[in-house]
Design a protein around this motif. Sequence first.
Motif, PDB file in Angstrom:
ATOM      1  N   ARG A  90       0.836  -1.201   0.000  1.00 20.03           N
ATOM      2  CA  ARG A  90       0.000   0.000   0.000  1.00 20.03           C
ATOM      3  C   ARG A  90       0.873   1.253   0.000  1.00 20.03           C
ATOM      4  NH1 ARG A  90      -5.105  -1.707   1.077  1.00 20.03           N
ATOM      5  NH2 ARG A  90      -5.309  -3.698   2.195  1.00 20.03           N
ATOM      6  N   PHE A  91       0.512   2.201  -0.857  1.00 19.97           N
ATOM      7  CA  PHE A  91       1.152   3.511  -0.901  1.00 19.97           C
ATOM      8  C   PHE A  91       0.120   4.549  -0.485  1.00 19.97           C
ATOM      9  CE2 PHE A  91       3.255   0.930  -4.125  1.00 19.97           C
ATOM     10  CZ  PHE A  91       4.601   1.187  -3.911  1.00 19.97           C
ATOM     11  N   ALA A  92       0.512   5.472   0.375  1.00 22.27           N
ATOM     12  CA  ALA A  92      -0.382   6.566   0.776  1.00 22.27           C
ATOM     13  C   ALA A  92       0.397   7.868   0.783  1.00 22.27           C
ATOM     14  CB  ALA A  92      -0.979   6.288   2.147  1.00 22.27           C
ATOM     15  N   GLN A  93      -0.181   8.899   0.169  1.00 23.88           N
ATOM     16  CA  GLN A  93       0.485  10.198   0.100  1.00 23.88           C
ATOM     17  C   GLN A  93       0.332  10.935   1.421  1.00 23.88           C
ATOM     18  OE1 GLN A  93       1.700  11.029  -3.358  1.00 23.88           O
ATOM     19  NE2 GLN A  93       3.137  12.015  -1.956  1.00 23.88           N
ATOM     20  N   VAL A  94       1.450  11.287   2.035  1.00 22.31           N
ATOM     21  CA  VAL A  94       1.447  12.001   3.303  1.00 22.31           C
ATOM     22  C   VAL A  94       1.555  13.504   3.065  1.00 22.31           C
ATOM     23  CG1 VAL A  94       2.631  12.299   5.503  1.00 22.31           C
ATOM     24  CG2 VAL A  94       2.473  10.025   4.465  1.00 22.31           C
ATOM     25  N   SER A  95       2.431  13.890   2.152  1.00 27.22           N
ATOM     26  CA  SER A  95       2.588  15.276   1.723  1.00 27.22           C
ATOM     27  C   SER A  95       3.016  15.237   0.263  1.00 27.22           C
ATOM     28  CB  SER A  95       3.640  15.995   2.569  1.00 27.22           C
ATOM     29  OG  SER A  95       4.935  15.486   2.280  1.00 27.22           O
ATOM     30  N   MET A  96       3.191  16.374  -0.347  1.00 26.01           N
ATOM     31  CA  MET A  96       3.586  16.383  -1.749  1.00 26.01           C
ATOM     32  C   MET A  96       4.974  15.809  -1.961  1.00 26.01           C
ATOM     33  SD  MET A  96       1.057  17.291  -3.452  1.00 26.01           S
ATOM     34  CE  MET A  96       1.798  17.501  -5.063  1.00 26.01           C
ATOM     35  N   GLU A  97       5.759  15.680  -0.894  1.00 28.11           N
ATOM     36  CA  GLU A  97       7.121  15.176  -1.023  1.00 28.11           C
ATOM     37  C   GLU A  97       7.351  13.876  -0.269  1.00 28.11           C
ATOM     38  OE1 GLU A  97       9.365  16.320  -3.033  1.00 28.11           O
ATOM     39  OE2 GLU A  97       8.109  17.993  -3.675  1.00 28.11           O
ATOM     40  N   LEU A  98       6.306  13.244   0.239  1.00 28.37           N
ATOM     41  CA  LEU A  98       6.502  12.050   1.063  1.00 28.37           C
ATOM     42  C   LEU A  98       5.357  11.070   0.902  1.00 28.37           C
ATOM     43  CD1 LEU A  98       8.470  10.906   3.275  1.00 28.37           C
ATOM     44  CD2 LEU A  98       6.857  11.818   4.953  1.00 28.37           C
ATOM     45  N   ALA A  99       5.700   9.798   0.720  1.00 29.84           N
ATOM     46  CA  ALA A  99       4.703   8.728   0.637  1.00 29.84           C
ATOM     47  C   ALA A  99       4.996   7.678   1.701  1.00 29.84           C
ATOM     48  CB  ALA A  99       4.701   8.086  -0.747  1.00 29.84           C
TER      49      ALA A  99
END
Length: 313
Positions: free
Chosen positions: A166-175
């Motif tokens: 699973r991939f989840a976007q935390v911020s525009m620069e971090l997954a």
Amino acid sequence: MAAALGGSLTLAPRVASSPPGNLAPANLVGKAGAGSRIEARVSKVALAMAAGSPVEEAVHASVSGATGGETLPELLTEYMVDMKCEGCVKSVRGKLEPLEGVKAVTVDLSNQVVRVLGTAPVKAISAALEETGRSARLIGQGSLEDFGVSAAVVEFKGPEIHGVVRFAQVSMELARIEATFTGLTPGAHGWSINTYGDLTRGAASTGAIFNPQQQDTEVHKNIFFFLLDSFGNLSQPLGDLGAVVADETGRADFAGTKTGLRVTDLIGRALAIYATADKSVHGIAAAVIARSAGVGENYKKLCSCDGTIIWES
């Protein structure tokens, strides 16, 4: 040389109190471009070597791309849970709230939805819900911010290797990345995001490791040729996820982050896992990265024929 990169190249001094395990290779890719990426990796190598690690271990620490030993960033995770009364709600809360990393738990009994905010990994949350004896299914994950596509999932369905990533976007620069594999041979296995989602020849047709910064990387290879000769390819492709380690049963679990990775860029590509840690031959298994439901995107529907509740995946 530092001036050629537009910034200073600082090798860290010997710090005996900073063991390699405290390095955060997930946080290597900055906003300043390839020069900053290579500079950060060089500094990580210096730190690991200063702490007494062999060169090989120092390089691996600096280019692994993500690490399973860090505290995960905060996310909201949604589950559908079979609950019928306030007693069910109390039971669910009683299992989830004491978990390390859980900041808040909200329960919507009428819609049978449980939302967990915090840094706890999916594996721990799912295990706690299983302990309640109730059927539970993850239906969404992501940040409260709107990233367009905030989550993706990969499913390996055998015949030998099974798994979910699973991939989840935390911020525009971090997954944030969480993975579980079974059916692997014991030991280290490289894994990576590859350019194409073409599975006609398995992992062999998925192309090279995803590397949108390839042009910038090539320029700085010329500047840092001596480091590349000594330490290997320090300008690691963005899609290189390092390695996971399978135990004696063939199971491998991972929870970590990757800086610079944007989930929206991954949809339709492939994730490959390799027989060895160095990825020296084509992967032994691959699966396509698909869009997954973000927060509040997976709503239930009522089947008009028999009243059964249906959940969209």
